[in-house]
Design an enzyme around this catalytic site. Structure first.
Site, PDB file in Angstrom:
ATOM      1  NE  ARG A   4      -9.013  -7.512  -1.151  1.00 30.53           N
ATOM      2  CZ  ARG A   4      -9.987  -6.583  -1.342  1.00 30.53           C
ATOM      3  NH1 ARG A   4     -11.092  -6.863  -0.677  1.00 30.53           N
ATOM      4  NH2 ARG A   4      -9.653  -5.818  -1.814  1.00 30.53           N
TER       5      ARG A   4
ATOM      6  N   PRO B 281      -0.630   4.270  15.153  1.00 28.61           N
ATOM      7  CG  PRO B 281      -0.256   4.243  12.654  1.00 28.61           C
ATOM      8  CD  PRO B 281      -0.949   3.114  13.961  1.00 28.61           C
TER       9      PRO B 281
ATOM     10  CG  PHE C  53     -16.250   0.024   5.574  1.00 28.05           C
ATOM     11  CD1 PHE C  53     -17.981   0.464   6.385  1.00 28.05           C
ATOM     12  CD2 PHE C  53     -15.701  -0.510   4.672  1.00 28.05           C
ATOM     13  CE1 PHE C  53     -18.187  -1.120   6.324  1.00 28.05           C
ATOM     14  CE2 PHE C  53     -16.278  -1.686   4.759  1.00 28.05           C
ATOM     15  CZ  PHE C  53     -17.770  -1.907   5.275  1.00 28.05           C
TER      16      PHE C  53
ATOM     17  CE1 TYR D   1      -9.434  -0.741  14.944  1.00 32.76           C
ATOM     18  CE2 TYR D   1      -8.712   2.204  14.999  1.00 32.76           C
ATOM     19  CZ  TYR D   1      -9.333   1.056  14.359  1.00 32.76           C
ATOM     20  OH  TYR D   1      -9.439   0.707  12.748  1.00 32.76           O
TER      21      TYR D   1
ATOM     22  CB  THR E 156      -2.608   5.803  -1.874  1.00 31.86           C
ATOM     23  OG1 THR E 156      -2.514   4.939  -1.569  1.00 31.86           O
ATOM     24  CG2 THR E 156      -2.656   6.077  -3.110  1.00 31.86           C
ATOM     25  N   GLY E 157      -1.176   7.216   0.742  1.00 25.92           N
ATOM     26  CA  GLY E 157      -1.413   8.325   2.202  1.00 25.92           C
ATOM     27  C   GLY E 157      -0.170   7.479   3.335  1.00 25.92           C
TER      28      GLY E 157
ATOM     29  CE  LYS F 214      -4.522  -1.722  11.209  1.00 25.63           C
ATOM     30  NZ  LYS F 214      -3.400  -1.336   9.909  1.00 25.63           N
TER      31      LYS F 214
ATOM     32  N   GLY G 254       0.908  -1.273   0.294  1.00 20.97           N
ATOM     33  CA  GLY G 254       0.543  -0.099   0.026  1.00 20.97           C
ATOM     34  C   GLY G 254       0.968   1.126  -0.042  1.00 20.97           C
TER      35      GLY G 254
HETATM   36  C1  HXC Z   1     -20.659   0.345   4.804  1.00 17.32           C
HETATM   37  C2  HXC Z   1     -19.365  -0.384   2.918  1.00 17.32           C
HETATM   38  C3  HXC Z   1     -18.743   0.537   2.768  1.00 17.32           C
HETATM   39  C4  HXC Z   1     -18.809   1.454   4.228  1.00 17.32           C
HETATM   40  C5  HXC Z   1     -17.985  -0.782   1.674  1.00 17.32           C
HETATM   41  N1  HXC Z   1     -18.491  -1.255   2.131  1.00 17.32           N
HETATM   42  N2  HXC Z   1     -17.446   0.382   2.212  1.00 17.32           N
HETATM   43  N3  HXC Z   1     -20.039  -0.601   4.232  1.00 17.32           N
HETATM   44  N4  HXC Z   1     -20.079   1.669   4.993  1.00 17.32           N
HETATM   45  N5  HXC Z   1     -18.103   2.423   3.443  1.00 17.32           N
HETATM   46  C6  HXC Z   1     -19.253  -2.588   2.352  1.00 17.32           C
HETATM   47  C7  HXC Z   1     -19.764  -3.077   0.869  1.00 17.32           C
HETATM   48  O1  HXC Z   1     -20.722  -3.069   0.847  1.00 17.32           O
HETATM   49  C8  HXC Z   1     -19.476  -4.449   0.391  1.00 17.32           C
HETATM   50  O2  HXC Z   1     -20.490  -5.347   1.260  1.00 17.32           O
HETATM   51  C9  HXC Z   1     -17.907  -5.053   1.231  1.00 17.32           C
HETATM   52  O3  HXC Z   1     -18.582  -4.093   2.024  1.00 17.32           O
HETATM   53  C10 HXC Z   1     -16.847  -4.397   0.259  1.00 17.32           C
HETATM   54  O4  HXC Z   1     -16.530  -3.322  -0.228  1.00 17.32           O
HETATM   55  P1  HXC Z   1     -16.437  -3.532  -1.858  1.00 17.32           P
HETATM   56  O5  HXC Z   1     -16.457  -2.066  -1.986  1.00 17.32           O
HETATM   57  O6  HXC Z   1     -16.799  -4.844  -2.779  1.00 17.32           O
HETATM   58  O7  HXC Z   1     -14.885  -4.103  -1.362  1.00 17.32           O
HETATM   59  P2  HXC Z   1     -13.071  -3.749  -1.910  1.00 17.32           P
HETATM   60  O8  HXC Z   1     -13.527  -2.945  -3.757  1.00 17.32           O
HETATM   61  O9  HXC Z   1     -12.160  -4.860  -1.735  1.00 17.32           O
HETATM   62  O10 HXC Z   1     -12.911  -2.469  -1.211  1.00 17.32           O
HETATM   63  C11 HXC Z   1     -12.358  -2.850   0.431  1.00 17.32           C
HETATM   64  C12 HXC Z   1     -12.456  -1.387   1.360  1.00 17.32           C
HETATM   65  C13 HXC Z   1     -12.578  -0.169   0.416  1.00 17.32           C
HETATM   66  C14 HXC Z   1     -12.518  -1.661   1.988  1.00 17.32           C
HETATM   67  C15 HXC Z   1     -14.224  -1.304   1.714  1.00 17.32           C
HETATM   68  O11 HXC Z   1     -13.186   1.100   1.730  1.00 17.32           O
HETATM   69  C16 HXC Z   1     -11.118   0.264   0.706  1.00 17.32           C
HETATM   70  O12 HXC Z   1     -10.696  -0.594  -0.258  1.00 17.32           O
HETATM   71  N6  HXC Z   1     -10.112   0.766   0.988  1.00 17.32           N
HETATM   72  C17 HXC Z   1      -8.835   1.233   1.370  1.00 17.32           C
HETATM   73  C18 HXC Z   1      -8.504   1.787   1.868  1.00 17.32           C
HETATM   74  C19 HXC Z   1      -8.612   2.622   2.962  1.00 17.32           C
HETATM   75  O13 HXC Z   1      -9.873   1.725   3.443  1.00 17.32           O
HETATM   76  N7  HXC Z   1      -7.732   2.608   3.995  1.00 17.32           N
HETATM   77  C20 HXC Z   1      -8.150   3.011   5.816  1.00 17.32           C
HETATM   78  C21 HXC Z   1      -7.037   2.455   6.460  1.00 17.32           C
HETATM   79  S1  HXC Z   1      -7.317   3.092   7.782  1.00 17.32           S
HETATM   80  P3  HXC Z   1     -21.447  -5.890   0.298  1.00 17.32           P
HETATM   81  O14 HXC Z   1     -22.323  -6.873   0.875  1.00 17.32           O
HETATM   82  O15 HXC Z   1     -22.968  -4.788  -0.125  1.00 17.32           O
HETATM   83  O16 HXC Z   1     -20.835  -6.808  -0.947  1.00 17.32           O
HETATM   84  C22 HXC Z   1      -6.876   1.917   9.092  1.00 17.32           C
HETATM   85  C23 HXC Z   1      -6.999   2.169  10.840  1.00 17.32           C
HETATM   86  C24 HXC Z   1      -7.422   3.454  10.400  1.00 17.32           C
HETATM   87  O17 HXC Z   1      -7.701   0.931   8.773  1.00 17.32           O
HETATM   88  C25 HXC Z   1      -6.826   3.446  12.425  1.00 17.32           C
HETATM   89  C26 HXC Z   1      -7.604   5.605  12.773  1.00 17.32           C
HETATM   90  C27 HXC Z   1      -7.707   6.120  13.957  1.00 17.32           C
END
Ligand code: HXC
Length: 281
Positions: free
Chosen positions: A68, A189, A98, A148, A19-20, A163, A16
């Protein structure tokens, strides 16, 4: 802060890294002499990162890969080794998350996060770790977790579970693989806004400002602060740090945990009133 040759000629693989936080780390590692290998899901993002790094004189390569998939990880690492001979440091940074009410999650949504964060981290660690062990090469694994990981958190249950699992892997392998000269370290973080966290975790107006109020230092983190910490932890200067997780959150999780943390809102008059009530004078 660092010697310019702190990471000289080390090959650092960042998942990854296009980005970010990952992107910021590779810039820093590269500026300290590292050769950079990035894997990520989007070819155009990887290409842009690679071009930018190479234009700064940082030797970098990338490979499209979804963590994955163990097959894709193997293919990417075969490519990196064919270009750079070996890997010295693995940074498991790729994540997915999310915020959503847990009772509304589908099995697919749960799997999506667990597969990226927990399975992806273990698959990549295994692929790189087995190669280190088989070739007698030492290495360092840096995993990104979160406070967390140990407190849990409402509304991000798959991420919290994943995590927590990653932290368990760090602590377990820190002991099991130390005999091979492989160190494991982690960074936890707090809030470091990125495009992905803003989109998936605090997209509504005012959310980010409310999060800042939870941080005793009154602000979110700066990217270079994580990159500096990561540079130290993966370097030989940190050679005796193994199995440790360093929190970088401005004191946020401790404030949340402390019973009386909210008293910081009291005025001088209210403190005086408290004292009078308590002492009777
Ligand atoms: C509700 C959601 C959603 C949302 C996805 N889904 N986003 N539901 N709210 N915001 C659901 C979808 O409807 C689907 O379910 C399932 O989750 C999978 O979604 P896809 O889009 O098919 O998955 P995919 O394309 O593999 O994407 C993965 C992802 C995406 C995680 C959902 O957001 C992503 O790729 N993110 C990468 C970057 C990221 O998130 N970075 C943040 C990391 S922060 P159904 O049943 O409808 O099929 C972190 C620590 C944070 O980790 C610490 C903070 C203090």
């Amino acid at each position: 802060m660092f010697r310019r040759d702190l990471l000289k000629d080390k090959v650092v693989l960042v998942t990854g890294g296009g980005t970010g936080i990952g992107r910021n780390m590779v810039d820093k590692f590269g500026s300290l002499g590292a050769k950079i290998a990035i894997l990520g899901r989007r070819e155009e993002v990887l290409e842009e990162a690679r071009k930018d790094l190479n234009s700064k004189g940082i030797r970098s390569i990338s490979h499209k890969c979804d963590v994955r998939s163990p097959d894709q990880i193997k293919e990417a690492i075969d490519y990196f080794e064919s270009e750079f001979d070996h890997i010295d440091v693995l940074v498991n940074n790729a994540a997915g998350n999310f915020a959503y009410p847990t009772e509304k999650l589908s099995a697919h949504a749960v799997d999506s996060i667990l597969n990226i964060v927990l399975h992806g981290t273990i698959y990549t660690t295994l692929e790189v770790g087995k190669r280190w062990i088989n070739s007698g090469r030492k290495g360092v694994v840096l995993d990104m977790v979160t406070p967390y990981s140990w407190t849990g958190s409402a509304y991000v249950v798959p991420s919290a579970a994943a995590k927590a699992g990653v932290l368990a892997v760090v602590r377990s392998l820190a002991v099991e693989w130390a005999k091979y000269g492989i160190r494991h370290v982690a960074i936890a973080p707090g809030i470091f806004p990125t495009a992905a966290t803003q989109k998936n975790l605090f997209p509504l107006p005012g959310m980010e400002d409310r999060l800042k109020e939870r941080v005793p230092l009154g602000r979110t983190g700066k990217m270079e602060e994580i990159a500096n910490l990561a540079s130290y932890l993966i370097s030989d200067e940190a050679a005796f740090i193994n199995g440790e997780v360093v929190t970088i959150d401005g004191g946020e999780w401790l404030k949340g945990a402390g019973e009386f943390s909210d008293l910081s809102v009291l005025t001088d008059e209210q403190w005086e009133l408290m004292r009078k009530i308590s002492t009777g004078k």
